[in-house]
Design a protein around this motif. Structure first.
Motif, PDB file in Angstrom:
ATOM      1  N   VAL A  60     -13.098   5.647  -6.252  1.00 12.05           N
ATOM      2  CA  VAL A  60     -12.248   4.453  -6.308  1.00 12.05           C
ATOM      3  C   VAL A  60     -11.818   4.126  -7.736  1.00 12.05           C
ATOM      4  O   VAL A  60     -10.850   3.409  -7.936  1.00 12.05           O
ATOM      5  N   GLY A  61     -12.524   4.637  -8.715  1.00 15.95           N
ATOM      6  CA  GLY A  61     -12.142   4.394 -10.106  1.00 15.95           C
ATOM      7  C   GLY A  61     -12.137   2.934 -10.471  1.00 15.95           C
ATOM      8  O   GLY A  61     -11.196   2.442 -11.084  1.00 15.95           O
ATOM      9  N   PHE A  62     -13.202   2.216 -10.108  1.00 13.51           N
ATOM     10  CA  PHE A  62     -13.230   0.769 -10.313  1.00 13.51           C
ATOM     11  C   PHE A  62     -14.004   0.388 -11.560  1.00 13.51           C
ATOM     12  O   PHE A  62     -15.145   0.795 -11.758  1.00 13.51           O
ATOM     13  N   ASN A  73      -4.008   3.740  -7.486  1.00 14.18           N
ATOM     14  CA  ASN A  73      -2.978   4.646  -7.975  1.00 14.18           C
ATOM     15  C   ASN A  73      -2.766   5.756  -6.951  1.00 14.18           C
ATOM     16  O   ASN A  73      -3.374   5.748  -5.888  1.00 14.18           O
ATOM     17  N   GLU A  74      -1.920   6.710  -7.281  1.00 15.62           N
ATOM     18  CA  GLU A  74      -1.590   7.777  -6.327  1.00 15.62           C
ATOM     19  C   GLU A  74      -2.807   8.593  -5.915  1.00 15.62           C
ATOM     20  O   GLU A  74      -2.915   9.017  -4.770  1.00 15.62           O
ATOM     21  N   THR A  75      -3.732   8.827  -6.835  1.00 11.83           N
ATOM     22  CA  THR A  75      -4.875   9.694  -6.527  1.00 11.83           C
ATOM     23  C   THR A  75      -5.939   9.018  -5.678  1.00 11.83           C
ATOM     24  O   THR A  75      -6.664   9.689  -4.958  1.00 11.83           O
ATOM     25  N   ASN A  76      -6.057   7.699  -5.745  1.00 12.11           N
ATOM     26  CA  ASN A  76      -7.123   7.038  -4.982  1.00 12.11           C
ATOM     27  C   ASN A  76      -6.606   6.064  -3.921  1.00 12.11           C
ATOM     28  O   ASN A  76      -7.386   5.354  -3.308  1.00 12.11           O
ATOM     29  N   LYS A  77      -5.309   6.032  -3.693  1.00 11.58           N
ATOM     30  CA  LYS A  77      -4.723   5.075  -2.739  1.00 11.58           C
ATOM     31  C   LYS A  77      -5.328   5.220  -1.336  1.00 11.58           C
ATOM     32  O   LYS A  77      -5.660   4.225  -0.695  1.00 11.58           O
ATOM     33  N   ALA A  78      -5.503   6.422  -0.861  1.00  7.31           N
ATOM     34  CA  ALA A  78      -6.054   6.631   0.486  1.00  7.31           C
ATOM     35  C   ALA A  78      -7.487   6.104   0.573  1.00  7.31           C
ATOM     36  O   ALA A  78      -7.873   5.506   1.584  1.00  7.31           O
ATOM     37  N   ILE A  79      -8.267   6.287  -0.470  1.00  3.60           N
ATOM     38  CA  ILE A  79      -9.648   5.795  -0.496  1.00  3.60           C
ATOM     39  C   ILE A  79      -9.656   4.277  -0.464  1.00  3.60           C
ATOM     40  O   ILE A  79     -10.391   3.658   0.309  1.00  3.60           O
ATOM     41  N   TYR A 107      -9.941  -7.523  -5.624  1.00  2.00           N
ATOM     42  CA  TYR A 107     -10.633  -6.888  -6.757  1.00  2.00           C
ATOM     43  C   TYR A 107      -9.864  -5.677  -7.267  1.00  2.00           C
ATOM     44  O   TYR A 107      -9.832  -5.416  -8.463  1.00  2.00           O
ATOM     45  N   ALA A 108      -9.231  -4.930  -6.356  1.00  5.40           N
ATOM     46  CA  ALA A 108      -8.457  -3.755  -6.753  1.00  5.40           C
ATOM     47  C   ALA A 108      -7.276  -4.156  -7.632  1.00  5.40           C
ATOM     48  O   ALA A 108      -6.946  -3.457  -8.594  1.00  5.40           O
ATOM     49  N   GLU A 109      -6.671  -5.273  -7.308  1.00  7.41           N
ATOM     50  CA  GLU A 109      -5.500  -5.723  -8.063  1.00  7.41           C
ATOM     51  C   GLU A 109      -5.857  -6.495  -9.326  1.00  7.41           C
ATOM     52  O   GLU A 109      -5.144  -6.425 -10.321  1.00  7.41           O
ATOM     53  N   ASN A 110      -6.967  -7.233  -9.306  1.00  5.83           N
ATOM     54  CA  ASN A 110      -7.265  -8.165 -10.393  1.00  5.83           C
ATOM     55  C   ASN A 110      -8.556  -7.899 -11.157  1.00  5.83           C
ATOM     56  O   ASN A 110      -8.806  -8.552 -12.163  1.00  5.83           O
TER      57      ASN A 110
END
Length: 181
Positions: A72-74, A83-89, A105-108
């Motif tokens: 998720v790269g959080f 982003n494009e690489t983790n959007k499906a996750i 949380y993903a957006e902010n």
């Protein structure tokens, strides 16, 4: 919220005890400080501060979960994690957990994570962590044979494989085996 986090850092175990389970009387000392920093909303009382603390702990647990997930790269201090690489996750995570507000949380990100991390109990993880009622998922590699998994055959590749004939390892009691049968 920063005043609340700072109060808990300062008062810590003396006021909240194990796990920061504060009693309503503990929050009474914080009411004057919050009155100075609060610009909107109803006047604060011990019950409302207690609810806010419980809410912060819940949010911390949700964000902590995101920091431990692979793919998720959080990072809580950043914004715009999708982003494009983790959007499906992210899409699957958000759909599976609608009540945890992962989209927000993903957006902010979450600005209070570091402050909360300093005061929340650590969460054990890894090979020897105990997950009560938890389910082991993923690829299991259990081999029958000598201790250490060498020399025997019958390798298991997934959770649906037959585990009836796995050799009992040290520490497994007969009572445990009888219960599981």
């Amino acid at each position: 919220m920063l005043a609340l986090i700072e109060y808990v850092k300062k008062e810590g175990k003396e006021a909240g005890g194990k796990g920061h389970q504060f009693k309503p009387a503990s929050w009474t000392n914080l009411i004057p400080q919050l009155a100075l920093t609060t610009k909107a909303g109803a006047p604060k009382n011990a019950a409302s501060i207690g609810r806010k603390w419980k809410n912060l702990k819940t949010k911390f647990n949700h964000v902590w979960t995101l920091t431990t997930l692979s793919g998720v790269g959080f990072a809580p201090q950043n914004k715009n994690h999708i982003n494009e690489t983790n959007k499906a996750i992210w899409d699957a995570l958000i759909e599976k957990n609608p009540k945890k507000n992962y989209q927000h949380y993903a957006e902010n990100g979450w600005a209070f994570y570091e402050g909360m991390q300093d005061i929340m109990p650590s969460k054990g993880k890894g090979t020897h962590a105990f997950y009560a009622g938890g389910e082991v998922t993923g690829n299991m590699d259990i081999t029958e044979g000598e201790e250490g998994g060498e020399g025997g055959g019958d390798e298991l590749d997934g959770p649906d494989d037959d585990v009836d004939n796995i050799e009992m390892h040290k520490g497994t009691s007969d009572r445990t085996l009888a219960r599981d049968q």
